[in-house]
Design a protein around this motif. Structure first.
Motif, PDB file in Angstrom:
ATOM      1  N   LEU A   1       0.822  -1.211   0.000  1.00  0.00           N
ATOM      2  CA  LEU A   1       0.000   0.000   0.000  1.00  0.00           C
ATOM      3  C   LEU A   1       0.856   1.262   0.000  1.00  0.00           C
ATOM      4  O   LEU A   1       0.531   2.235  -0.697  1.00  0.00           O
ATOM      5  N   GLN A   2       1.943   1.261   0.742  1.00  0.00           N
ATOM      6  CA  GLN A   2       2.790   2.451   0.749  1.00  0.00           C
ATOM      7  C   GLN A   2       3.549   2.590  -0.578  1.00  0.00           C
ATOM      8  O   GLN A   2       3.750   3.706  -1.065  1.00  0.00           O
ATOM      9  N   TYR A   3       3.940   1.476  -1.154  1.00  0.00           N
ATOM     10  CA  TYR A   3       4.603   1.537  -2.466  1.00  0.00           C
ATOM     11  C   TYR A   3       3.647   2.087  -3.525  1.00  0.00           C
ATOM     12  O   TYR A   3       4.015   2.962  -4.319  1.00  0.00           O
ATOM     13  N   GLU A   4       2.418   1.587  -3.530  1.00  0.00           N
ATOM     14  CA  GLU A   4       1.441   2.066  -4.512  1.00  0.00           C
ATOM     15  C   GLU A   4       1.187   3.568  -4.330  1.00  0.00           C
ATOM     16  O   GLU A   4       1.040   4.308  -5.305  1.00  0.00           O
ATOM     17  N   THR A   5       1.148   3.999  -3.096  1.00  0.00           N
ATOM     18  CA  THR A   5       0.967   5.429  -2.817  1.00  0.00           C
ATOM     19  C   THR A   5       2.155   6.230  -3.316  1.00  0.00           C
ATOM     20  O   THR A   5       2.001   7.333  -3.853  1.00  0.00           O
ATOM     21  N   SER A   6       3.355   5.678  -3.184  1.00  0.00           N
ATOM     22  CA  SER A   6       4.567   6.399  -3.586  1.00  0.00           C
ATOM     23  C   SER A   6       4.627   6.625  -5.092  1.00  0.00           C
ATOM     24  O   SER A   6       5.272   7.568  -5.558  1.00  0.00           O
ATOM     25  N   LEU A   7       3.970   5.783  -5.864  1.00  0.00           N
ATOM     26  CA  LEU A   7       4.007   5.930  -7.321  1.00  0.00           C
ATOM     27  C   LEU A   7       3.380   7.250  -7.770  1.00  0.00           C
ATOM     28  O   LEU A   7       3.767   7.809  -8.801  1.00  0.00           O
ATOM     29  N   CYS A   8       2.420   7.714  -6.999  1.00  0.00           N
ATOM     30  CA  CYS A   8       1.756   8.985  -7.318  1.00  0.00           C
ATOM     31  C   CYS A   8       2.270  10.136  -6.456  1.00  0.00           C
ATOM     32  O   CYS A   8       1.842  11.281  -6.628  1.00  0.00           O
ATOM     33  N   ASN A   9       3.171   9.828  -5.512  1.00  0.00           N
ATOM     34  CA  ASN A   9       3.673  10.842  -4.581  1.00  0.00           C
ATOM     35  C   ASN A   9       5.179  10.633  -4.390  1.00  0.00           C
ATOM     36  O   ASN A   9       5.671  10.439  -3.270  1.00  0.00           O
ATOM     37  N   ALA A  10       5.911  10.717  -5.497  1.00  0.00           N
ATOM     38  CA  ALA A  10       7.322  10.328  -5.493  1.00  0.00           C
ATOM     39  C   ALA A  10       8.195  11.212  -4.622  1.00  0.00           C
ATOM     40  O   ALA A  10       9.252  10.777  -4.149  1.00  0.00           O
ATOM     41  N   THR A  11       7.771  12.462  -4.398  1.00  0.00           N
ATOM     42  CA  THR A  11       8.589  13.376  -3.599  1.00  0.00           C
ATOM     43  C   THR A  11       8.101  13.475  -2.158  1.00  0.00           C
ATOM     44  O   THR A  11       8.486  14.387  -1.430  1.00  0.00           O
ATOM     45  N   CYS A  12       7.255  12.530  -1.748  1.00  0.00           N
ATOM     46  CA  CYS A  12       6.682  12.561  -0.402  1.00  0.00           C
ATOM     47  C   CYS A  12       7.335  11.529   0.512  1.00  0.00           C
ATOM     48  O   CYS A  12       7.768  10.463   0.063  1.00  0.00           O
ATOM     49  N   LEU A  13       7.360  11.855   1.783  1.00  0.00           N
ATOM     50  CA  LEU A  13       7.715  10.895   2.828  1.00  0.00           C
ATOM     51  C   LEU A  13       6.407  10.285   3.302  1.00  0.00           C
ATOM     52  O   LEU A  13       5.564  10.982   3.865  1.00  0.00           O
ATOM     53  N   ILE A  14       6.217   9.003   3.061  1.00  0.00           N
ATOM     54  CA  ILE A  14       4.908   8.379   3.253  1.00  0.00           C
ATOM     55  C   ILE A  14       4.870   7.595   4.561  1.00  0.00           C
ATOM     56  O   ILE A  14       5.737   6.749   4.824  1.00  0.00           O
ATOM     57  N   GLY A  15       3.871   7.904   5.375  1.00  0.00           N
ATOM     58  CA  GLY A  15       3.649   7.185   6.623  1.00  0.00           C
ATOM     59  C   GLY A  15       2.325   6.470   6.595  1.00  0.00           C
ATOM     60  O   GLY A  15       1.702   6.297   5.542  1.00  0.00           O
ATOM     61  N   CYS A  16       1.868   6.051   7.776  1.00  0.00           N
ATOM     62  CA  CYS A  16       0.574   5.372   7.887  1.00  0.00           C
ATOM     63  C   CYS A  16       0.053   5.551   9.303  1.00  0.00           C
ATOM     64  O   CYS A  16       0.753   6.063  10.178  1.00  0.00           O
ATOM     65  N   ARG A  17      -1.157   5.140   9.513  1.00  0.00           N
ATOM     66  CA  ARG A  17      -1.695   5.089  10.869  1.00  0.00           C
ATOM     67  C   ARG A  17      -1.109   3.896  11.615  1.00  0.00           C
ATOM     68  O   ARG A  17      -0.598   2.964  10.997  1.00  0.00           O
ATOM     69  N   VAL A  18      -1.169   3.963  12.951  1.00  0.00           N
ATOM     70  CA  VAL A  18      -0.543   2.923  13.758  1.00  0.00           C
ATOM     71  C   VAL A  18      -1.519   2.388  14.806  1.00  0.00           C
ATOM     72  O   VAL A  18      -2.486   3.051  15.173  1.00  0.00           O
ATOM     73  N   GLN A  19      -1.214   1.185  15.273  1.00  0.00           N
ATOM     74  CA  GLN A  19      -1.847   0.625  16.473  1.00  0.00           C
ATOM     75  C   GLN A  19      -0.785   0.594  17.560  1.00  0.00           C
ATOM     76  O   GLN A  19       0.341   0.151  17.304  1.00  0.00           O
ATOM     77  N   ARG A  20      -1.136   1.088  18.738  1.00  0.00           N
ATOM     78  CA  ARG A  20      -0.155   1.165  19.818  1.00  0.00           C
ATOM     79  C   ARG A  20      -0.158  -0.116  20.648  1.00  0.00           C
ATOM     80  O   ARG A  20      -1.211  -0.718  20.890  1.00  0.00           O
ATOM     81  N   LEU A  21       1.029  -0.515  21.068  1.00  0.00           N
ATOM     82  CA  LEU A  21       1.176  -1.681  21.936  1.00  0.00           C
ATOM     83  C   LEU A  21       2.146  -1.302  23.062  1.00  0.00           C
ATOM     84  O   LEU A  21       3.261  -0.867  22.773  1.00  0.00           O
ATOM     85  N   PRO A  22       1.743  -1.420  24.333  1.00  0.00           N
ATOM     86  CA  PRO A  22       0.432  -1.862  24.825  1.00  0.00           C
ATOM     87  C   PRO A  22      -0.685  -0.885  24.426  1.00  0.00           C
ATOM     88  O   PRO A  22      -0.443   0.305  24.310  1.00  0.00           O
ATOM     89  N   GLU A  23      -1.862  -1.410  24.237  1.00  0.00           N
ATOM     90  CA  GLU A  23      -3.007  -0.598  23.854  1.00  0.00           C
ATOM     91  C   GLU A  23      -3.252   0.473  24.906  1.00  0.00           C
ATOM     92  O   GLU A  23      -3.228   0.211  26.100  1.00  0.00           O
ATOM     93  N   GLY A  24      -3.468   1.703  24.443  1.00  0.00           N
ATOM     94  CA  GLY A  24      -3.734   2.802  25.361  1.00  0.00           C
ATOM     95  C   GLY A  24      -2.500   3.576  25.789  1.00  0.00           C
ATOM     96  O   GLY A  24      -2.623   4.624  26.433  1.00  0.00           O
ATOM     97  N   SER A  25      -1.295   3.109  25.439  1.00  0.00           N
ATOM     98  CA  SER A  25      -0.089   3.862  25.798  1.00  0.00           C
ATOM     99  C   SER A  25       0.021   5.114  24.926  1.00  0.00           C
ATOM    100  O   SER A  25      -0.391   5.108  23.772  1.00  0.00           O
TER     101      SER A  25
END
Length: 244
Positions: free
Chosen positions: A8-32
């Motif tokens: 998914l990040q690679y596919e996004t980079s194809l249209c956003n070549a000059t961007c630093l691409i991140g994503c949403r995260v899940q925290r562990l332990p939950e709630g930290s």
């Protein structure tokens, strides 16, 4: 990381070549780091740039980063100074200086583990503070003729004292909601070597004029700060920037 992350990040980079691409995260332990995690995951794409000056650091967190080698080399690699060096923040600031921007895939593609021995805890608050103040002055305050600091309390006064003399002179007022602070009418910079000592008016936020640097912590007022900003019909990134 989740199996679909790279795709998914690679596919996004194809249209956003000059961007630093991140994503949403899940925290562990939950709630930290609950506030921090909510901030990471809820920023709009525009806020990935406008909120680059807050104490939370890079608006897309380093464990989620994905970019081309070409972009990585253009920005200039990581600072290898070792323990106590915020290499992610330095890289992120340099990325913005180069005219690139962060972008986020709005799916949780990474489990972001919290633990007390993480290297991030070796970076001092004052190190981060100085980098943030310098970057704010470089990118925002240098473009403004004058501005108001939203918070006449400890954090707002600290920001004022840490500004260059040129930018201190641009501060036309502090503003606040606290009647006790407003009744003092002005702040005197007692440690200043200037004579007479600089004084800055303290106003109610409804009487102040922008642009503003907001020195009130996000997500800590039960929505009151956000309501006050909305009531003035201000645009983030133009009329104000968050600093805390």
């Amino acid at each position: 990381m989740f199996p679909q992350r790279v795709r998914l990040q690679y596919e996004t980079s194809l249209c956003n070549a000059t961007c630093l691409i991140g994503c949403r995260v899940q925290r562990l332990p939950e709630g930290s780091t609950e506030r921090y995690t909510r901030w990471i995951n809820s920023l709009t794409q525009d806020q990935l740039i406008t909120q680059a000056y807050t104490s939370h650091g890079p608006t897309v967190v380093m464990p989620t980063w994905f970019c081309s080698r070409k972009l990585f080399l253009k920005v200039g690699l990581f600072d290898e100074g070792g323990k106590g060096v915020p290499e992610d923040l330095l890289f992120f600031y340099q990325l913005l200086r180069q005219g690139s921007r962060p972008f986020r895939v709005d799916q949780g593609l990474l489990v972001y583990r919290y633990h007390e021995r993480a290297a991030t805890h070796s970076v001092t608050e004052e190190t981060i503070w100085k980098l943030r103040v310098d970057f704010l002055q470089e990118r925002v305050l240098s473009q403004w003729e004058n501005f108001t600091i939203w918070n006449a309390g400890k954090q707002g006064r600290k920001l004022y004292r840490c500004l260059s003399l040129t930018n201190q002179k641009k501060v036309k007022a502090f503003c606040d909601v606290d009647e006790n602070k407003i009744q003092k009418s002005f702040y005197t910079y007692e440690e200043s070597k200037q004579r007479p000592k600089p004084t800055v008016p303290i106003l109610h936020y409804k009487e102040a004029t922008g642009p503003f640097i907001i020195c009130v912590k996000l997500d800590m007022t039960g929505g009151v700060l956000e309501e006050n900003l909305n009531s003035l019909q201000l645009k983030e990134g133009t009329d104000y920037f968050h600093f805390n």
